[in-house]
Write an enzyme that holds these catalytic residues in place. Structure first.
Site, PDB file in Angstrom:
ATOM      1  N   LYS A 100      -7.367   0.509   5.731  1.00 34.45           N
ATOM      2  CA  LYS A 100      -5.874   0.826   6.567  1.00 34.45           C
ATOM      3  C   LYS A 100      -6.328   1.600   7.607  1.00 34.45           C
ATOM      4  CE  LYS A 100      -2.035   3.806   5.651  1.00 34.45           C
ATOM      5  NZ  LYS A 100      -1.196   4.374   4.404  1.00 34.45           N
ATOM      6  N   LYS A 114      -4.253  -3.429   5.839  1.00 25.41           N
ATOM      7  CA  LYS A 114      -3.174  -2.505   6.107  1.00 25.41           C
ATOM      8  C   LYS A 114      -3.011  -1.740   7.555  1.00 25.41           C
ATOM      9  CE  LYS A 114       0.079   0.882   4.095  1.00 25.41           C
ATOM     10  NZ  LYS A 114       0.433   1.883   2.993  1.00 25.41           N
ATOM     11  N   ASP A 144      -3.537   5.798  -1.270  1.00 31.22           N
ATOM     12  CA  ASP A 144      -3.932   5.468  -0.010  1.00 31.22           C
ATOM     13  C   ASP A 144      -4.796   6.905   0.379  1.00 31.22           C
ATOM     14  OD1 ASP A 144      -2.176   3.292  -0.227  1.00 31.22           O
ATOM     15  OD2 ASP A 144      -1.436   3.737   2.117  1.00 31.22           O
TER      16      ASP A 144
END
Lengths: 287, 299
Positions: B199, B235, B136
């Protein structure tokens, strides 16, 4: 004789310090003692009950964390506010159920009962704590602590004094509560909620629902986040349901269905102790 | 593949987006469908702990929570992944080995992204070497807001390369991007630069994930899919605490991208406390009794 139409009050639920309508949007009508419409009441649902229990849980630690002295002040404040609304309660009680004389004595007793428990908040722990003799170098003591969230099922008669006698000892001991009021006298419970709302009781400490008891009691007794149930409703079928559902998380269950709330014996610190857990601590001491 | 000109702004109808989201919030899902959705949502959770105080013990506890969410009911599915800092990746990978649960690691000077490019690449490689199969990353918001879109594009592409076989999730930190148009633009940059997932947030600033922002990002994913046929994952992370909100997100995904995205391979929730609320609601659906956090392990 005027043509004026009486404006009937729509009593709302009291959840988390706010007066809200039922999420079900259902209502029912309460009747006075002459079977005339008295008020429109919210028919609280399972989800209103859930919200009320959530609010009670959220408020519990803060309420228990207040000083006992402060809880006493707040209970005393409730008595003061009730005194201020004396005439209203007498009129409502007389309208709903009883004679004027009886209504007056019930309101007076309710005020005195709040003062009684206001006095107990900082005294019962001293009375019920103990220092215990043990056979090792430990200082061993036991103190009462609040049970947590208490579900209260109100009695059908003694609309005001019954309710006050159930709520006061529970909150005096640092618990928070969710009250399922009587179907017959929901409007009195509603007015009492207004008193509670205006007397420094933090939101969520007392939550009042109106509705059909049969729809709410099983969920109240089955809810895993309720620690204790106190029922004063004299209904064998519902008592059975409460006991069956309460086993899920081993709730403390108390039935006060045979108590005469007008009697002096109906107030005592033992009612506070019904919703206390005893914690014992071992503290090492040097010789 | 034609890469769009990021200097051009894709307009976003703010009122339209917010009203659409308000519609999703009114959807009511009951009974078997609810139970299905709750279990699906649980399988989509990236169980996250990103604190300076994450001890090995805390990470170990979280890994067990991921594998055995609620010991009292063995039929409850496992979560999708664990998300930790790079120095906890090795431990998590050891514990989760063979379980099928992914190990995600934040990297690239999370959460600010203000490290040197070299150190950020180094961090990605380190996390992958330690056993992370999902990275991430955070974008350089300062560069994006300055209009240096090529810089942001290139850094994402660089990290994608450094990831090797690991999946790359690109954190836009939408709470710092100010407008929906910027969110859309950052999404497009990330997608075209090679992100496997986009995300919303780091979870370190407020507001974190919101439904309107997520919807704008889903639109970017949809447009890319319609153009290229490639599926990019989504996400939302941070601020999603209750099961009800999670179900609303699933409705939004279904009605925007279709049922093809309702899989942990393409949709995740970055959350920590959400998992327990999902568990409580699952047990509530099964038993009919409202649950208490007292009877669920902390994770």
């Amino acid at each position: 004789m005027s043509n004026r139409l009486n404006v009937l009050k729509t009593c709302k639920l009291y959840i988390g310090g706010k007066f809200s309508r039922s999420e079900s949007e259902h209502y029912f009508q309460a009747l006075d003692k002459k079977q005339k419409p008295l008020a429109n009441l919210c028919r609280g649902s399972r989800k209103d009950l859930r919200n009320a229990i959530q609010a009670a849980r959220k408020a519990q630690a803060g309420w228990a964390g207040r000083t006992a002295y402060n809880r006493g002040q707040i209970l005393y404040r409730m008595a003061e506010m009730l005194e201020g609304r004396r005439d209203q309660f007498v009129a409502e009680l007389e309208n709903a159920a009883v004679t004027r004389r009886r209504a007056e004595s019930e309101v007076e007793l309710a005020i005195d009962r709040l003062v009684h428990y206001a006095g107990w908040t900082d005294k019962y722990p001293a009375l019920f704590s103990s220092v215990n003799p043990v056979a090792s170098p430990h200082f061993n003591f036991s103190i009462p602590e609040p049970t947590g969230v208490v579900g209260i099922v109100a009695p059908d008669d003694n609309a005001l004094i019954g309710l006050v006698s159930l709520i006061a000892p529970v909150i005096a001991g640092g618990n928070t509560c969710v009250v399922v009021s009587s179907e017959k006298h929901g409007s009195i419970a509603c007015t009492l909620a207004e008193v509670i709302h205006s007397s420094d009781v933090p939101g969520g400490v007392v939550n009042v629902l109106t509705g059909f008891r049969a729809e709410l009691v099983s969920h109240l007794a089955g809810h895993m986040d309720v620690n204790s149930v106190l029922s004063a409703a004299n209904d064998p079928e519902q008592k059975k349901i409460i006991q069956e559902n309460a086993h899920l998380n081993v709730k403390r269950v108390h039935f006060y269905d045979a108590t005469d709330w007008m009697k002096e014996q109906a107030q005592s610190p033992y009612y506070i102790m019904d919703f206390q857990e005893i914690k014992t601590t071992w503290h090492p001491v040097g010789t | 593949m034609m890469i769009p000109d990021f200097k051009q702004t894709v307009p976003v109808d703010q009122i339209g987006v917010e009203e659409r989201v308000a519609r999703f919030r009114t959807r009511s899902i009951k009974k078997e469908s609810k139970l299905f959705a709750l279990k699906l949502a649980l399988q989509m959770v990236d169980l996250t702990t990103l604190e300076g105080m994450d001890s090995p013990g805390k990470v170990r506890q979280l890994c067990y929570k991921a594998m055995y969410p609620h010991a009292a009911d063995p039929n409850i599915p496992m979560v999708a992944a664990i998300c930790v800092y790079p120095n906890r990746v090795r431990l998590a990978a050891e514990i989760l080995k063979g379980s099928g649960i992914h190990v995600a690691s934040v990297a690239t000077s999370f959460p600010s992204g203000m490290g040197t490019l070299e150190s950020r690449i180094e961090e990605v490689k380190y996390a992958v070497d330690e056993g992370a199969d999902e990275i991430d990353m955070v974008i350089s918001r300062w560069a994006f807001l300055k209009g240096e879109y090529n810089y942001v594009f290139d850094e994402i592409a660089t990290f994608k390369e450094a990831c090797g076989p690991a999946h790359l999730k690109v954190i836009l930190e939408t709470g710092e991007l100010e407008t929906y148009e910027n969110v859309r633009k950052a999404s497009d940059i990330a997608i075209y630069a090679g992100a496997d997932f986009i995300k919303t947030s780091t979870g370190k600033i407020s507001p974190a994930a919101t439904m309107p922002v997520t919807l704008v990002m889903l639109y970017a994913i949809r447009d890319y899919y319609l153009r290229t046929g490639n599926k990019v994952g989504m996400k939302p992370a941070g601020g999603i605490r209750d099961a009800k909100t999670a179900l609303h997100y699933l409705v939004m995904v279904k009605e925007t991208l279709g049922a093809g995205w309702l899989t942990p391979d393409l949709f995740r929730f970055g959350a920590s406390s959400l998992a327990n609320d999902l568990l409580m609601q699952i047990i509530k659906q099964k038993t009919g009794q409202y649950q208490s956090p007292d009877y669920f392990s902390i994770g």
